[in-house]
Design a protein around this motif. Structure first.
Motif, PDB file in Angstrom:
ATOM      1  N   ILE A  29      -8.211   0.280   1.471  1.00 61.67           N
ATOM      2  CA  ILE A  29      -7.668   1.348   0.621  1.00 61.67           C
ATOM      3  C   ILE A  29      -6.156   1.152   0.516  1.00 61.67           C
ATOM      4  O   ILE A  29      -5.453   1.112   1.520  1.00 61.67           O
ATOM      5  N   MET A  30      -5.688   0.988  -0.714  1.00 58.49           N
ATOM      6  CA  MET A  30      -4.257   0.820  -0.967  1.00 58.49           C
ATOM      7  C   MET A  30      -3.592   2.146  -1.305  1.00 58.49           C
ATOM      8  O   MET A  30      -2.412   2.335  -1.041  1.00 58.49           O
ATOM      9  N   ALA A  31      -4.364   3.060  -1.911  1.00 57.20           N
ATOM     10  CA  ALA A  31      -3.785   4.349  -2.308  1.00 57.20           C
ATOM     11  C   ALA A  31      -4.890   5.358  -2.579  1.00 57.20           C
ATOM     12  O   ALA A  31      -5.987   5.000  -2.999  1.00 57.20           O
ATOM     13  N   SER A  45       0.828  -1.202   0.000  1.00 49.83           N
ATOM     14  CA  SER A  45       0.000   0.000   0.000  1.00 49.83           C
ATOM     15  C   SER A  45       0.862   1.251   0.000  1.00 49.83           C
ATOM     16  O   SER A  45       2.046   1.216   0.325  1.00 49.83           O
ATOM     17  N   GLN A  46       0.247   2.339  -0.331  1.00 50.97           N
ATOM     18  CA  GLN A  46       0.927   3.636  -0.426  1.00 50.97           C
ATOM     19  C   GLN A  46       1.614   4.000   0.892  1.00 50.97           C
ATOM     20  O   GLN A  46       2.720   4.520   0.896  1.00 50.97           O
ATOM     21  N   LEU A  97      -8.456  -5.761  -7.375  1.00 54.57           N
ATOM     22  CA  LEU A  97      -8.297  -4.315  -7.173  1.00 54.57           C
ATOM     23  C   LEU A  97      -9.380  -3.570  -7.925  1.00 54.57           C
ATOM     24  O   LEU A  97      -9.810  -4.005  -8.993  1.00 54.57           O
ATOM     25  N   SER A  98      -9.788  -2.454  -7.345  1.00 52.52           N
ATOM     26  CA  SER A  98     -10.739  -1.598  -8.050  1.00 52.52           C
ATOM     27  C   SER A  98     -10.337  -0.150  -7.832  1.00 52.52           C
ATOM     28  O   SER A  98      -9.749   0.203  -6.815  1.00 52.52           O
ATOM     29  N   ASN A 123     -10.567   8.570  -7.378  1.00 50.78           N
ATOM     30  CA  ASN A 123      -9.133   8.708  -7.094  1.00 50.78           C
ATOM     31  C   ASN A 123      -8.638   7.719  -6.035  1.00 50.78           C
ATOM     32  O   ASN A 123      -7.522   7.839  -5.555  1.00 50.78           O
ATOM     33  N   ILE A 124      -9.464   6.723  -5.692  1.00 54.14           N
ATOM     34  CA  ILE A 124      -9.108   5.748  -4.654  1.00 54.14           C
ATOM     35  C   ILE A 124      -8.946   4.364  -5.263  1.00 54.14           C
ATOM     36  O   ILE A 124      -9.780   3.920  -6.057  1.00 54.14           O
TER      37      ILE A 124
END
Length: 117
Positions: free
Chosen positions: A39-41, A5-6, A19-20, A24-25
């Protein structure tokens, strides 16, 4: 391939994740974790999130191809076939040998910070 993740808090295997991108998420869904997704980024614009998803796809499909020796055209076709069917890795051969070996690469994709996109 591993996805980081970020913020570095999450590390998941790409092969079992979904992943989706919504606006902007970018979220990841792993069967063990649950249905909400993690939330990955998060990016400042939808365009940046789209670009990061494209970067992820290119990393996974092995879009990077380098050649530092000259090889006959038929061998080059075999190289390209390996890259297309075996994922991302390194194709090794010696100049004086007909042996060709594919070694999968241990790839880690960390979602970049917003200002790195």
């Amino acid at each position: 391939m591993r996805l980081i993740s970020q913020n570095g808090e999450f590390d998941v295997p790409y092969e079992i994740a979904v992943l989706s991108r919504t606006g902007n998420i970018i979220r990841v869904y792993v069967p063990i974790v649950g249905e909400k997704g993690t939330i990955m980024a998060t990016y400042s614009t939808e365009e940046k999130a789209k670009k990061v998803m494209e970067m992820l796809h290119n990393t996974y499909t092995g879009a990077f191809f380098a050649q530092n020796i000259e090889v006959p055209e038929d061998i080059e076709k075999e190289f390209m076939n390996m890259a297309a069917t075996k994922g991302f890795g390194i194709i090794k051969t010696a100049i004086d040998s007909s042996d060709i070996k594919f070694e999968p690469a241990n790839i880690v994709f960390r979602f970049p910070e917003d200002d790195e996109v």
